[in-house]
Structures are given as C-alpha cells and as structure tokens.
Design a protein around this motif. Structure first.
Motif, PDB file in Angstrom:
ATOM      1  N   ASP A  59       0.832  -1.200   0.000  1.00  0.00           N
ATOM      2  CA  ASP A  59       0.000   0.000   0.000  1.00  0.00           C
ATOM      3  C   ASP A  59       0.871   1.256   0.000  1.00  0.00           C
ATOM      4  OD1 ASP A  59      -2.392   1.588   0.260  1.00  0.00           O
ATOM      5  OD2 ASP A  59      -1.891   1.817   2.376  1.00  0.00           O
ATOM      6  N   GLN A  60       1.896   1.292   0.829  1.00  0.00           N
ATOM      7  CA  GLN A  60       2.773   2.464   0.903  1.00  0.00           C
ATOM      8  C   GLN A  60       3.576   2.644  -0.379  1.00  0.00           C
ATOM      9  OE1 GLN A  60       4.970   2.536   4.726  1.00  0.00           O
ATOM     10  NE2 GLN A  60       3.566   0.904   5.348  1.00  0.00           N
ATOM     11  N   ILE A  61       4.062   1.541  -0.932  1.00  0.00           N
ATOM     12  CA  ILE A  61       4.832   1.642  -2.167  1.00  0.00           C
ATOM     13  C   ILE A  61       3.939   2.061  -3.320  1.00  0.00           C
ATOM     14  CG2 ILE A  61       6.152   0.289  -3.846  1.00  0.00           C
ATOM     15  CD1 ILE A  61       7.201  -1.347  -1.442  1.00  0.00           C
ATOM     16  N   GLY A  62       2.706   1.552  -3.343  1.00  0.00           N
ATOM     17  CA  GLY A  62       1.762   1.967  -4.376  1.00  0.00           C
ATOM     18  C   GLY A  62       1.523   3.467  -4.354  1.00  0.00           C
ATOM     19  N   GLN A  63       1.470   4.059  -3.168  1.00  0.00           N
ATOM     20  CA  GLN A  63       1.286   5.506  -3.068  1.00  0.00           C
ATOM     21  C   GLN A  63       2.479   6.259  -3.645  1.00  0.00           C
ATOM     22  OE1 GLN A  63       0.140   6.693   0.929  1.00  0.00           O
ATOM     23  NE2 GLN A  63      -1.072   4.828   1.201  1.00  0.00           N
ATOM     24  N   ARG A  64       3.667   5.718  -3.508  1.00  0.00           N
ATOM     25  CA  ARG A  64       4.851   6.362  -4.082  1.00  0.00           C
ATOM     26  C   ARG A  64       4.809   6.303  -5.612  1.00  0.00           C
ATOM     27  NH1 ARG A  64      10.154   4.299  -1.025  1.00  0.00           N
ATOM     28  NH2 ARG A  64      11.027   5.985  -2.314  1.00  0.00           N
ATOM     29  N   TYR A  65       4.365   5.171  -6.151  1.00  0.00           N
ATOM     30  CA  TYR A  65       4.179   5.088  -7.600  1.00  0.00           C
ATOM     31  C   TYR A  65       3.109   6.078  -8.054  1.00  0.00           C
ATOM     32  CZ  TYR A  65       7.059   0.936  -8.469  1.00  0.00           C
ATOM     33  OH  TYR A  65       8.107   0.072  -8.634  1.00  0.00           O
ATOM     34  N   GLN A  66       2.064   6.201  -7.270  1.00  0.00           N
ATOM     35  CA  GLN A  66       0.969   7.112  -7.615  1.00  0.00           C
ATOM     36  C   GLN A  66       1.494   8.543  -7.744  1.00  0.00           C
ATOM     37  OE1 GLN A  66      -2.156   7.769  -4.588  1.00  0.00           O
ATOM     38  NE2 GLN A  66      -3.630   7.105  -6.149  1.00  0.00           N
ATOM     39  N   ARG A  67       2.321   8.969  -6.801  1.00  0.00           N
ATOM     40  CA  ARG A  67       2.878  10.322  -6.851  1.00  0.00           C
ATOM     41  C   ARG A  67       3.862  10.484  -8.003  1.00  0.00           C
ATOM     42  NH1 ARG A  67       2.851   9.421  -1.157  1.00  0.00           N
ATOM     43  NH2 ARG A  67       5.051   8.779  -1.219  1.00  0.00           N
ATOM     44  N   ALA A  68       4.660   9.447  -8.259  1.00  0.00           N
ATOM     45  CA  ALA A  68       5.668   9.539  -9.322  1.00  0.00           C
ATOM     46  C   ALA A  68       5.018   9.699 -10.693  1.00  0.00           C
ATOM     47  CB  ALA A  68       6.573   8.305  -9.298  1.00  0.00           C
ATOM     48  N   LEU A  69       3.955   8.954 -10.958  1.00  0.00           N
ATOM     49  CA  LEU A  69       3.319   9.033 -12.274  1.00  0.00           C
ATOM     50  C   LEU A  69       2.383  10.220 -12.393  1.00  0.00           C
ATOM     51  CD1 LEU A  69       4.437   6.040 -12.396  1.00  0.00           C
ATOM     52  CD2 LEU A  69       2.652   5.695 -14.089  1.00  0.00           C
ATOM     53  N   ALA A  70       1.905  10.749 -11.252  1.00  0.00           N
ATOM     54  CA  ALA A  70       1.070  11.952 -11.315  1.00  0.00           C
ATOM     55  C   ALA A  70       1.859  13.119 -11.885  1.00  0.00           C
ATOM     56  CB  ALA A  70       0.548  12.291  -9.922  1.00  0.00           C
ATOM     57  N   ALA A  71       3.184  13.117 -11.698  1.00  0.00           N
ATOM     58  CA  ALA A  71       4.021  14.180 -12.260  1.00  0.00           C
ATOM     59  C   ALA A  71       3.992  14.185 -13.781  1.00  0.00           C
ATOM     60  CB  ALA A  71       5.462  14.028 -11.760  1.00  0.00           C
ATOM     61  N   HIS A  72       3.620  13.061 -14.396  1.00  0.00           N
ATOM     62  CA  HIS A  72       3.534  12.959 -15.860  1.00  0.00           C
ATOM     63  C   HIS A  72       2.087  12.958 -16.346  1.00  0.00           C
ATOM     64  CE1 HIS A  72       7.821  12.182 -16.018  1.00  0.00           C
ATOM     65  NE2 HIS A  72       7.679  11.197 -15.146  1.00  0.00           N
ATOM     66  N   GLY A  73       1.164  13.279 -15.463  1.00  0.00           N
ATOM     67  CA  GLY A  73      -0.241  13.354 -15.869  1.00  0.00           C
ATOM     68  C   GLY A  73      -0.946  12.019 -15.921  1.00  0.00           C
ATOM     69  N   ILE A  74      -0.378  10.978 -15.299  1.00  0.00           N
ATOM     70  CA  ILE A  74      -0.997   9.656 -15.284  1.00  0.00           C
ATOM     71  C   ILE A  74      -1.663   9.443 -13.921  1.00  0.00           C
ATOM     72  CG2 ILE A  74      -0.659   7.182 -15.568  1.00  0.00           C
ATOM     73  CD1 ILE A  74      -0.007   8.678 -18.066  1.00  0.00           C
ATOM     74  N   GLN A  75      -2.943   9.136 -13.935  1.00  0.00           N
ATOM     75  CA  GLN A  75      -3.668   8.842 -12.697  1.00  0.00           C
ATOM     76  C   GLN A  75      -3.556   7.356 -12.392  1.00  0.00           C
ATOM     77  OE1 GLN A  75      -7.897   9.333 -12.879  1.00  0.00           O
ATOM     78  NE2 GLN A  75      -8.198   9.007 -10.689  1.00  0.00           N
ATOM     79  N   VAL A  76      -2.920   7.036 -11.284  1.00  0.00           N
ATOM     80  CA  VAL A  76      -2.784   5.643 -10.839  1.00  0.00           C
ATOM     81  C   VAL A  76      -3.826   5.390  -9.755  1.00  0.00           C
ATOM     82  CG1 VAL A  76      -1.268   3.910  -9.836  1.00  0.00           C
ATOM     83  CG2 VAL A  76      -0.336   5.626 -11.402  1.00  0.00           C
ATOM     84  N   VAL A  77      -4.795   4.555 -10.050  1.00  0.00           N
ATOM     85  CA  VAL A  77      -5.831   4.196  -9.089  1.00  0.00           C
ATOM     86  C   VAL A  77      -5.364   2.958  -8.328  1.00  0.00           C
ATOM     87  CG1 VAL A  77      -8.236   3.510  -8.790  1.00  0.00           C
ATOM     88  CG2 VAL A  77      -7.622   5.144 -10.585  1.00  0.00           C
ATOM     89  N   LEU A  78      -5.254   3.078  -7.012  1.00  0.00           N
ATOM     90  CA  LEU A  78      -4.777   1.971  -6.184  1.00  0.00           C
ATOM     91  C   LEU A  78      -5.948   1.063  -5.820  1.00  0.00           C
ATOM     92  CD1 LEU A  78      -2.297   3.871  -3.833  1.00  0.00           C
ATOM     93  CD2 LEU A  78      -1.864   2.814  -6.059  1.00  0.00           C
ATOM     94  N   ARG A  79      -5.777  -0.224  -6.070  1.00  0.00           N
ATOM     95  CA  ARG A  79      -6.825  -1.212  -5.772  1.00  0.00           C
ATOM     96  C   ARG A  79      -6.376  -2.032  -4.557  1.00  0.00           C
ATOM     97  NH1 ARG A  79     -10.381  -4.409  -9.069  1.00  0.00           N
ATOM     98  NH2 ARG A  79     -11.489  -5.842  -7.679  1.00  0.00           N
ATOM     99  N   PRO A  80      -6.931  -1.763  -3.373  1.00  0.00           N
ATOM    100  CA  PRO A  80      -6.557  -2.557  -2.190  1.00  0.00           C
ATOM    101  C   PRO A  80      -6.980  -4.015  -2.372  1.00  0.00           C
ATOM    102  CG  PRO A  80      -7.704  -0.533  -1.564  1.00  0.00           C
ATOM    103  CD  PRO A  80      -7.876  -0.691  -3.049  1.00  0.00           C
ATOM    104  N   THR A  81      -6.125  -4.929  -1.948  1.00  0.00           N
ATOM    105  CA  THR A  81      -6.418  -6.359  -2.063  1.00  0.00           C
ATOM    106  C   THR A  81      -5.917  -7.067  -0.805  1.00  0.00           C
ATOM    107  OG1 THR A  81      -4.304  -6.930  -3.100  1.00  0.00           O
ATOM    108  CG2 THR A  81      -6.088  -6.217  -4.564  1.00  0.00           C
ATOM    109  N   ASP A  82      -6.136  -8.378  -0.756  1.00  0.00           N
ATOM    110  CA  ASP A  82      -5.609  -9.182   0.355  1.00  0.00           C
ATOM    111  C   ASP A  82      -4.115  -9.408   0.228  1.00  0.00           C
ATOM    112  OD1 ASP A  82      -8.046  -9.382   1.608  1.00  0.00           O
ATOM    113  OD2 ASP A  82      -8.599 -11.243   0.581  1.00  0.00           O
TER     114      ASP A  82
END
Length: 464
Positions: A59-82
């Motif tokens: 979950d924490q690493i996914g948030q870092r990817y989310q911020r990194a790609l937001a800088a290029h205009g890409i929306q990363v939607v995180l899907r929580p799973t087991d």
C-alpha cells in the motif's frame, strides 16, 4: 509602392501559395493522423494498480508510484487487495492493469492461460517475518524459535489466502515434513492478527512483507516480541528457487537500542511488478523509471542500485522494461517533457517514412503555384481569339467587337497577380490593344495587317 498595395500583394501571394500547398499539406496531415492512430504513441491517462492491505508495504509503495506518475499526468488508481495471490488473480482476470506479485505466490501458467502477463522487473526483497512472544520462547528448546518444526501445537496466524503467505507457509511445512494440522492455524488479516498477537490470543504471526511495512517496524521495536532466526536459510533457498537467504544485520533497526541484538537469518521472496502483456509501452517505461526512483536506494537487505533488476523473474520481462532497466531515462526525456519526448521517440520512424514519401511529391508545388497564377491571365486568351476570329469574318461589326474588347480590357485590368507574374498580365493587355487597333482600321486595311502577333508565353523571370 504604397504600403496598402504592398500588404495586398503580399497577402495575395500567401493566399495563392497556401491554396497550392493545400493538397500537399492535407496529404501530410492525413499520413500523420494514420501513423498516430496506428502507433498509438501516448499511454492512457488512467491505470489501476493492485496493491495490498491497508498500511501494508504494498500500500505504501503503491502511493509512491501514484505520486511519481502523477508528475507525468498519469492517474494511478490503487486497488486494495488481500495481497499477492489476489493481485495475481486480478491480473489474470484483466481486472487491473498492474500489480505487485510475490515470488512463489503461484506457479506461472502458460502465456495463453495466464492472459499474457509480463514482468517490469524485480523490485525488492520480502523477508518471511515469523514473530513470536517471549513467553512462547521460554517453552521452546534453546529458548528460541529457529525452525518451523518448533511450531507444533502453537497458535499461528498465516494471513488471508489472498496474501500468498498461507501457500508459502505450506511449502515451508511440507519441506519440514510437517502436517499443517499439527498447528492451530488462523487466517486473519495483518492488522487484526497483530492486535490478537499483542493481546496474547496468538503465539506466532507470519508476515511476508518489505521492511517498509509499518506493522513489521512496530513489531521489531515492541518489547517482548522476538523474531525467528531461520537456521536453515541457505537450505530453503536451494530447495525453493524463489527464496533467497538474507541477513537482518545487528542494530539495523535501531542502532541506539541495538535492535536486533544479533544478526538474524531470514529467507526472502522477491516481489515483482507484473502487467498485462499488451500494456502500453510508454506506460511500462514510466513505471520502470519510477521503480528505479522508488527502489534504487539502499535498504536493510540490499545495496544502492541493486533493485529494480531483471534477476529472479518468474515471468517474461517486458521489452520496454528491459530497455529502461538497461539504459535508464531516454535521452529526449532528459530535456523535454515526457509527452513531447515520448511522441517524438515513438513517431520518429513513421515521420522519416512520411518525409521520404512527401519530399518527391513536394516538387509538384512550385509548378502548381505557377500554373494557378498564370491561368488567371491565360484563360482570357480564348475569348480574345474568338473576337479576333469574328473580326476576320466578312461583314464583321467592328463597333460591337471594339465594345467587347473594351469590356475585356476592363476585366483584365482588375486581375491581381503577384509582382513576379505581372509581365504575363501586361502581355495580355498589349494583345488586347493590338486587336483593338486592328478593329478600328477600315476593312481593307484590316485584311492587309492580318492577325495580331501573340506575346510570348514563356515562364517569366523574377523581377529585380
């Protein structure tokens, strides 16, 4: 020349040039549009990334990817799973675009059956953390937990089925010839399992998580909680290729408190970022570049630059990911915004082919431009020759023909052409004047003079 006339002539020349170039430009635009549609150079602006439980390392690493790609205009939607196994199932069902998958979560299937998954590289190590309470240790031989065989009769939480940890624990038990029924197993999520463990309702909890996990870091610092030392870590790694022997160095958790007080041997799986095989290459490139930023620093179990890597891959490595891992950020992206650099990088071959096709065709533009301008003048020669033919006929009405010539001269005087072609216009007016003078002569003199001499139609040279 007056400024107004200069502007008028300039605009006239530009208009004629644009009209002449128009078909050529439309063809170029059509070819570019076709190449853009075929190559599809820009990635989608929204992707879904399967992560893991709340507050987990995924979950924490996914948030870092989310911020990194937001800088290029890409929306990363995180899907929580087991966890890992759930991520793999979602990928195979095409319900997410990318996901974190732990090594050994499931046996890789043939490409046709798994939906064509590709790896973007191995990202980090996930040690198997086996935490147990101090009062449990006092009942064990040697006062420490060093082998799964010592878990007999204990209350052990192995995590939810979607996390992939139950399957991993089963393999460890099988390697030690143990029956899972000899343990009291529970399958709680990480957070409720930790609460139950600290409350004394569980003896052992098993995580397979990166050290960034908040729960792992909290348990490592909790008094009365100990970490199992895998005495046979090398043997497990030899028997299970997806495992690696690692060592948690003494004091790496907290040097001031000397935590842990000695080196602890662990086994670790390698987590990869998997994607659909048909994921857009530019998106694969962006995620791989983000992986270099997120996972490239030194950690508890690796030196700087060790991750991401193409090693330990259980799935085929995506070609674009392999290139990004090998060469890093492309040259153009170091100087230009991502969208521009990516467009040029993926369209350059098509642009070269289009230029190779259009350059020979561009030679048609100057003759087409000249024909368009000269046709404004030459189309009146047909009417002038008709008048001249009528003038040569017996009984011709000279007065009516002269009036027709005057009207023709007036219309021709209103023709606007660029300065480079004015000699064509004046040649026509001279021809009209010659016919008009002949029409004014008596019939006898008119027959002796013959037809008026036509001016030359050669292409004029540009005036100095």
């Amino acid at each position: 020349m007056k400024p107004v006339a200069t502007v008028r002539d300039t605009l006239l020349s530009l208009r004629d040039l644009l009209v002449s170039v128009g078909p050529f430009a439309l063809l170029a635009l059509a070819l570019l549009a076709a190449a853009y549609w075929w190559l599809d150079p820009n990635p989608p602006k929204r992707v879904v990334l399967a992560t893991g439980p709340a507050q987990s390392a995924y979950d924490q690493i996914g948030q870092r990817y989310q911020r990194a790609l937001a800088a290029h205009g890409i929306q990363v939607v995180l899907r929580p799973t087991d966890g890992s196994s759930a991520n793999l199932a979602l990928l195979r069902e095409h319900k997410v675009d990318l996901g974190f998958v732990q090594g050994g979560s499931a046996e890789p299937q043939p490409e046709g059956e798994e939906g064509g998954l590709a790896s973007l590289g191995s990202l980090f190590l996930e040690p198997v953390w086996v935490f147990y309470r101090a009062e449990v240790a006092r009942r064990l031989p040697g006062k420490a937990l060093t082998s799964p065989t010592q878990l007999t009769g204990l209350r052990v939480n192995v995590g939810t089925p979607g996390s992939g940890v139950p399957a991993l624990v089963n393999r460890l038990l099988e390697a030690n010839r143990m029956d899972p029924g000899a343990l009291t197993l529970s399958r709680l999520d990480q957070t409720p399992a930790t609460v139950a463990f600290l409350a004394g309702e569980l003896d052992v909890i098993v995580f397979a998580s990166a050290p960034e996990s908040l729960l792992v870091q909290m348990l490592l610092m909790t008094p009365g909680v100990q970490l199992m030392d895998f005495a046979h870590s090398e043997a497990y790694a030899r028997r299970m290729p997806f495992l690696s022997p690692v060592v948690l160095p003494r004091g790496v958790v907290d040097l001031a408190r000397d935590q842990p007080p000695q080196d602890v041997r662990l086994v670790a799986t390698t987590t990869s970022l998997l994607a659909q095989a048909d994921t857009h290459p530019a998106l694969v490139q962006l995620f791989t570049q983000a992986a270099r930023e997120v996972h490239g620093s030194a950690g508890w179990f690796n030196r700087a630059g060790a991750f991401p890597t193409a090693d330990h891959a259980e799935y085929p490595l995506a070609p674009e990911a392999e290139r990004a891992l090998r060469t890093g950020r492309p040259f153009l992206q170091r100087w230009l915004p991502f969208w521009i650099a990516n467009l040029v990088e993926r369209m350059w071959l098509a642009l070269g082919i289009i230029l190779a096709v259009l350059l020979p065709l561009s030679r048609v533009v100057p003759p087409l431009y000249a024909f368009r301008i000269r046709s404004r003048v030459f189309r009146w020669y047909g009417q002038l020759r008709d008048i001249e033919a009528q003038l040569a006929a017996p009984g011709a009405d000279a007065a009516a023909l002269i009036a027709e010539l005057e009207a023709l001269d007036t219309r021709v005087a209103g023709i606007q052409v660029p300065l480079a072609y004015t000699d064509e216009l004046y040649a026509l007016r001279q021809y009209i004047g010659a016919v008009r003078r002949r029409a004014a002569q008596p019939p006898a003199a008119r027959a002796l003079t013959g037809p008026a001499a036509a001016p030359t139609l050669a292409t004029p040279a540009n005036p100095t």
